[in-house]
Write an enzyme that holds these catalytic residues in place. Sequence first.
Site, mmCIF file in Angstrom:
data_model
loop_
_atom_site.group_PDB
_atom_site.id
_atom_site.type_symbol
_atom_site.label_atom_id
_atom_site.label_comp_id
_atom_site.label_asym_id
_atom_site.label_seq_id
_atom_site.Cartn_x
_atom_site.Cartn_y
_atom_site.Cartn_z
ATOM 1 N N HIS A 108 33.035 30.913 63.885
ATOM 2 C CA HIS A 108 32.961 29.462 63.691
ATOM 3 C C HIS A 108 31.548 28.908 63.878
ATOM 4 C CE1 HIS A 108 37.554 29.009 64.549
ATOM 5 N NE2 HIS A 108 37.292 29.425 63.329
ATOM 6 N N CYS A 119 17.660 23.629 52.132
ATOM 7 C CA CYS A 119 17.114 24.974 51.890
ATOM 8 C C CYS A 119 17.975 26.080 52.493
ATOM 9 C CB CYS A 119 15.686 25.074 52.407
ATOM 10 S SG CYS A 119 15.519 25.105 54.227
ATOM 11 N N GLY A 175 42.354 33.698 75.622
ATOM 12 C CA GLY A 175 42.084 32.268 75.679
ATOM 13 C C GLY A 175 42.208 31.552 74.354
ATOM 14 N N ASN A 201 45.892 35.078 78.564
ATOM 15 C CA ASN A 201 45.805 33.635 78.383
ATOM 16 C C ASN A 201 46.259 32.925 79.653
ATOM 17 O OD1 ASN A 201 45.188 31.427 76.764
ATOM 18 N ND2 ASN A 201 46.537 32.072 75.099
ATOM 19 N N GLU A 203 48.429 30.572 79.659
ATOM 20 C CA GLU A 203 49.875 30.511 79.428
ATOM 21 C C GLU A 203 50.141 31.026 78.023
ATOM 22 O OE1 GLU A 203 49.988 25.798 78.153
ATOM 23 O OE2 GLU A 203 50.487 26.388 80.198
#
Length: 232
Positions: A108, A119, A175, A201, A203
Amino acid sequence: MKVFILTGAGISAESGLGTFRDKEGLWARFDPMKLATPEAFERDPEKVLAFYNMRRQNLLAASPNAAHRALARLEAGLKERGGSLFLCTQNIDDLHERAGSQEVTHMHGELLKVRCIACEAVTSWQDDVDVDTPCPSCRRTGVLRPHVVWFGEMPLFMEAIYDALLEADLFVAIGTSGSVYPAAGFVAEARAAGIRTCEINLEPSDNARLFDEGRFGPASVTVPEWVERLLA
């Protein structure tokens, strides 16, 4: 052993960086359609740049936690044993690198970089940006944007990511919410290829049922424990 690890906002939460999709997350307080889309940037670049200036300064004040450091140890430990770690993160922070990880794939993008829409040069960047900031490469103004993937844009390095995923012996998601695609689909791809899967994680995620194993609790505790067990 070849291990593919996908990390999400949950691994950096204990470093003081906000998550996104829970009831107190970033998108509960800010409208992503007004701050994290190409259209938002075209409509109000100053507002978008100010939002990412805030996030950049927040990141610079943060430090890696025990979970980040554990994954750096895992990378080194696997290499010593003839194995490898492919660390793919949805996060735009650099805490994996600051913790010592040598190879990190940012699907990401990266908050501490800017990209010129004129450019296409990508430049490391730690200062604030506004519409009058010139591109270091072409010197035009009004053309710098955060080097991050916004809603409606294609994640980066997807071919290399899928190649590494299908070569892995173990897929681990740490996570992650399990709701953001294409990353949320990695576990299904792994299962279809016969690759063992594990979720670590706070949860259970939205797609927790697809994992062979789940370990739940704060990342700074669960990740180091899991790493030590794997390396043992």
